[in-house]
Write an enzyme that holds these catalytic residues in place. Structure first.
Site, PDB file in Angstrom:
ATOM      1  N   HIS A  66       0.875  -1.181   0.155  1.00 14.88           N
ATOM      2  CA  HIS A  66       0.026  -0.250   0.114  1.00 14.88           C
ATOM      3  C   HIS A  66       0.957   1.287   0.022  1.00 14.88           C
ATOM      4  O   HIS A  66       1.965   1.259   0.500  1.00 14.88           O
ATOM      5  CB  HIS A  66      -1.091   0.039   1.270  1.00 14.88           C
ATOM      6  CG  HIS A  66      -0.306   0.141   2.695  1.00 14.88           C
ATOM      7  ND1 HIS A  66      -0.289   1.396   3.096  1.00 14.88           N
ATOM      8  CD2 HIS A  66       0.080  -0.544   3.464  1.00 14.88           C
ATOM      9  CE1 HIS A  66       0.364   1.277   4.266  1.00 14.88           C
ATOM     10  NE2 HIS A  66       0.384   0.236   4.630  1.00 14.88           N
ATOM     11  N   GLU A 207      -5.326   1.699   2.065  1.00 12.74           N
ATOM     12  CA  GLU A 207      -5.020   0.541   3.118  1.00 12.74           C
ATOM     13  C   GLU A 207      -5.296   1.014   4.575  1.00 12.74           C
ATOM     14  O   GLU A 207      -5.837   0.156   5.465  1.00 12.74           O
ATOM     15  CB  GLU A 207      -3.584   0.066   3.086  1.00 12.74           C
ATOM     16  CG  GLU A 207      -3.578  -1.265   3.900  1.00 12.74           C
ATOM     17  CD  GLU A 207      -2.958  -1.149   5.305  1.00 12.74           C
ATOM     18  OE1 GLU A 207      -2.983  -2.194   5.749  1.00 12.74           O
ATOM     19  OE2 GLU A 207      -2.572   0.100   5.689  1.00 12.74           O
TER      20      GLU A 207
END
Ligand SMILES: [Zn+2]
Length: 353
Positions: A66, A207
């Protein structure tokens, strides 16, 4: 690619969840020429594909990291001072007097203001404040702030990355830019190695809020295997041996329902690549990473979660050992090299040697 320079650029780039553009631009520039195809999905996740040498239809492995970071968002404006709210798991203890950038009409240097101790009531002097009590000060007149800043504008840490010694880097958002840099090095390593499977490297969005980028890229690309790269706690300064791993002592792999047992066995066989042991990180339930979302895309994707230890997680001064990132890269590359026609059979939970 020089890892130090690349990671410093990634660390210093602003990109809270949902506003990852500047980080994506750095990765796009770095991955240009390393990928056979590159695309950005509708939520902003960047995917690079490196085509394998096997016969079609080739199986595919997805490797994700992420690229978003935790930060703040403007919630209200009062007499030129900004009220803010946290984006992701922001720790209010680290915020006071921190330099920040308010991403208004133009980027505005600012800081998180504190009340002088002299005017604080005695019973509040030893207590930390909640985010809702903190104010961001741009130093500009109230009328100008009203013109330049809107409710909802992102606020990011304004933190230069610093080398501490030869191998240790400190900076903001090393969770998870350390793994984004790893993706670049993986793509680079694959230029000179022949791999049978197609390799998809994805720098995902959001995320830190609810794993949205991982969830959607898993569904969209439908890989045969997914590896998720993220960070974990480094030991020391109050983090015990049972809670983390020594900085500079190599990466860890999540052991538990979020890592497929056959994948765990296969990755464990590649530890010659890292001249140290691969640490086992037990997670009885969710790993807290996007591996949790990717694993249950469509009818399920065999997933493994690999972590680099960092100190001071979710602060503007996270600390990582560069050699841990390099080891993670070597481990993933060797695993990719080992993927062949039989891997899918071996992944089956019915498979017997
Ligand atoms: Zn992370």
């Amino acid at each position: 690619m020089n890892l130090t320079q690349h990671l410093i650029a990634l660390s210093e780039a602003p990109g809270i969840s949902g506003y990852e553009g500047p980080v994506r631009a750095i990765l796009q520039a770095a991955w240009e020429g390393l990928a056979d195809e590159m695309s950005v999905d509708r939520l902003g996740t960047l995917v690079a594909t490196k085509v394998g040498s096997g016969t079609e239809p080739r199986p595919r492995i997805l490797v994700t990291a992420h690229m978003d970071e935790i930060g703040l968002m403007v919630k209200a404006i009062e007499d030129g001072f900004l009220h803010v709210t946290g984006v992701g798991g922001v720790d209010p203890r680290v915020l006071p007097n921190q330099p920040v950038i308010v991403h208004g009409e133009r980027p505005l240097p600012a800081l998180i203001a504190t009340r002088p101790p002299h005017v604080l009531p005695k019973d509040q002097r030893d207590k930390h404040q909640y985010i809702s009590q903190l104010r961001v000060d741009t130093g500009l007149p109230a009328r100008e702030v009203e013109k330049l800043v809107r409710i909802g504008d992102p606020v990011t840490f304004d933190q230069k990355a610093v080398m501490l010694g030869d191998d240790i880097l400190s900076g903001k958002s090393l969770d998870n830019r350390a793994s984004c840099a790893a993706l670049t090095l993986i793509l680079e390593a694959l230029q000179t190695r022949s791999h049978q499977w197609d390799v998809l490297c994805a720098a995902t969005v959001m995320e830190e809020v609810e794993l949205q980028g991982g969830e959607t890229i898993g569904w969209h690309t439908q890989p045969d295997i997914a590896l998720v790269l993220d960070t974990t706690f480094a030991t020391g300064n109050g983090v015990g041996e049972d809670e983390g791993f020594k900085l500079g002592d190599g990466p860890a792999i999540i052991v538990g329902p979020n890592t497929h047992p056959r994948l765990l066995d296969m990755i464990r066989c590649e530890t010659d690549a890292i001249e140290c042991s691969l640490h086992m990180e037990p997670a009885a339930g969710t790993s807290g990473t996007e591996g949790w979302a990717i694993q249950i895309s469509r009818d399920g994707i065999p997933t493994a979660v690999l972590d680099v230890p960092i100190r001071n997680m979710h602060s503007p001064v996270e600390v990582v050992a560069l050699k841990d990132i390099e080891r993670l890269v070597r481990l993933v590359v060797e695993f990719i090299m080992g993927l062949d026609d039989e891997t899918l059979d071996k992944l089956s939970l019915d498979y017997e040697e």
